[in-house]
Design an enzyme around this catalytic site. Structure first.
Site, PDB file in Angstrom:
ATOM      1  N   HIS A 185       8.912   4.604  -5.168  1.00  0.00           N
ATOM      2  CA  HIS A 185       7.458   4.597  -5.349  1.00  0.00           C
ATOM      3  C   HIS A 185       7.091   5.677  -6.363  1.00  0.00           C
ATOM      4  O   HIS A 185       7.733   6.715  -6.412  1.00  0.00           O
ATOM      5  CB  HIS A 185       6.782   4.863  -3.993  1.00  0.00           C
ATOM      6  CG  HIS A 185       5.295   4.791  -4.076  1.00  0.00           C
ATOM      7  ND1 HIS A 185       4.544   5.849  -4.542  1.00  0.00           N
ATOM      8  CD2 HIS A 185       4.433   3.792  -3.788  1.00  0.00           C
ATOM      9  CE1 HIS A 185       3.263   5.474  -4.528  1.00  0.00           C
ATOM     10  NE2 HIS A 185       3.165   4.242  -4.085  1.00  0.00           N
ATOM     11  N   ASP A 311      -1.193  -2.051  -1.611  1.00  0.00           N
ATOM     12  CA  ASP A 311      -1.346  -0.634  -1.939  1.00  0.00           C
ATOM     13  C   ASP A 311      -2.521  -0.009  -1.178  1.00  0.00           C
ATOM     14  O   ASP A 311      -3.198   0.877  -1.678  1.00  0.00           O
ATOM     15  CB  ASP A 311      -1.498  -0.387  -3.445  1.00  0.00           C
ATOM     16  CG  ASP A 311      -0.958   0.972  -3.858  1.00  0.00           C
ATOM     17  OD1 ASP A 311      -0.342   1.650  -3.020  1.00  0.00           O
ATOM     18  OD2 ASP A 311      -1.159   1.360  -5.016  1.00  0.00           O
TER      19      ASP A 311
END
Ligand code: 1DF
Ligand code: MN
Length: 348
Positions: A185, A311
């Protein structure tokens, strides 16, 4: 509000959803206050989310710390059947070694408890501290085998160091042996890279995040890590952080560089860079509810390697679910995108 279809014919599994225990936020604030680290992009990120009075920062701070019924309610309101939880960026990677190791364990215990309470709605990846690679490998094994977590999340560089350095490869070895993926990430570019981004406010999710992860993955590929760990699976978000778009050029220039022996440290690989991207990489559409980008990835990587993500809570936009529902894929490919690929990759 946009109508979100009930029973679309697949479960919507969102695979890059952020959380943070209050204890981690407290650590972020301590690191910032005491200036324990030189990382201007981190200062920008958590200097903002950690205390700015704007509605965006306040909502974020409230939502990100909750992995309880209030999060499930947000999921219900937007048709999300399951969230895969990732400890938010930069996770434990800005902490001192020992604090990082214990914060990773603590976070994994906390998130595992939330998953136990909501086993059909929540799953999670394990936080690990790359500062201590052998401990990180052990923690990944504990998290997978005893806590039931589904892989590792690493919030990209660790104090300016990248996972292509063999000193981190205990982590890759553990992930490969356990047959679980590593989700790389984003976090902000490290100090040696950040300055030109900071000057224009571009170090965050707008651009710096993606550039840094794309660089990170490319470093891993050319290092030969996938020849050493051929079954290693890496996941990246944001429609592959731009990498799929570059494949032709990367293949061509990599071959040309190796052939011409321009770089003593650029070794031949068993396969083309694009082969590793197609075989070892999985990408999600986190933060990108945009048909051209998603369908391009779908075409380049194939229907089995592109997964849905929202997200949350950084990008909590209900109408984006409707956009994803409407993607021009066959029924089976859409079910793979929203559900089947995630179930298989993360063993949900
Ligand atoms: C932001 C975006 C922050 C994403 C994130 O974690 C994040 C943001 C700190 O908008 O500042 O995970 N994202 O993945 O796009
Ligand atoms: Mn994210």
């Amino acid at each position: 509000m946009t109508e979100i279809k009930k029973d679309p014919g697949y479960r919507r599994i969102a695979t890059e959803e952020a959380w943070a225990p209050p204890e981690l936020i407290t650590e972020f604030r301590r690191v910032l206050e005491k200036k324990l680290i030189n990382d201007p992009a981190f200062e920008s990120l958590w200097g903002y989310y950690g205390g700015h009075p704007s509605e965006r920062a306040q909502n974020l701070l409230r939502r990100i710390q909750r992995i309880d019924e209030s999060r499930i309610a947000d999921m219900d309101a937007t048709g999300i059947d399951m969230q895969l939880l990732l400890l938010t960026a930069p996770g434990v990677q800005v902490l001192e070694r020992d604090t990082a190791v214990s914060m990773a364990k603590f976070s994994n215990d906390v998130v595992a408890e939330a998953v136990r309470k909501h086993p059909t709605r929540l799953a999670a990846l394990a936080a690990v501290a790359p500062q201590a690679p052998a401990e990180a490998a052990k923690e990944l094994e504990r998290a997978v085998k005893t806590l039931g977590l589904k892989g590792a999340v690493i919030n990209s560089h660790t104090r300016g160091e990248f996972l292509d350095d063999p000193k981190f490869w205990d982590i890759f070895a553990a992930a490969e042996a356990l047959d679980v993926p590593v989700y790389i990430h984003p976090s902000g570019p490290p100090p040696q890279m950040a300055q030109p981004f900071l000057e224009r406010g571009l170090e965050g999710a707008i651009f710096g995040f993606g550039v840094e992860v794309a660089l990170h993955v490319l470093r891993i590929i050319v290092s030969g890590a996938f020849d050493r760990f051929p079954k290693l699976k890496i996941v990246i978000g944001h429609t592959g952080e731009g990498l799929p778009f570059w494949l032709y050029r990367i293949d061509y220039m990599h071959a040309a560089s190796v052939r011409s022996q321009r770089y003593a440290h650029m070794k031949p690989l068993r396969k083309k860079p694009s082969d590793y991207i197609r075989e070892n990489l999985y990408i999600t559409n986190s933060g990108v509810a945009w048909e051209p980008s998603i369908m391009f990835c779908h075409k380049v990587l194939g229907p089995d390697h592109v997964l849905y993500a929202m997200d949350y809570p950084y990008q909590f936009e209900p109408q984006e679910v409707a956009i994803a529902d409407a993607l021009p894929m066959s029924d089976i490919d859409k079910k793979k995108f929203f559900q089947l690929n995630a179930e298989k990759l993360f063993k949900l």
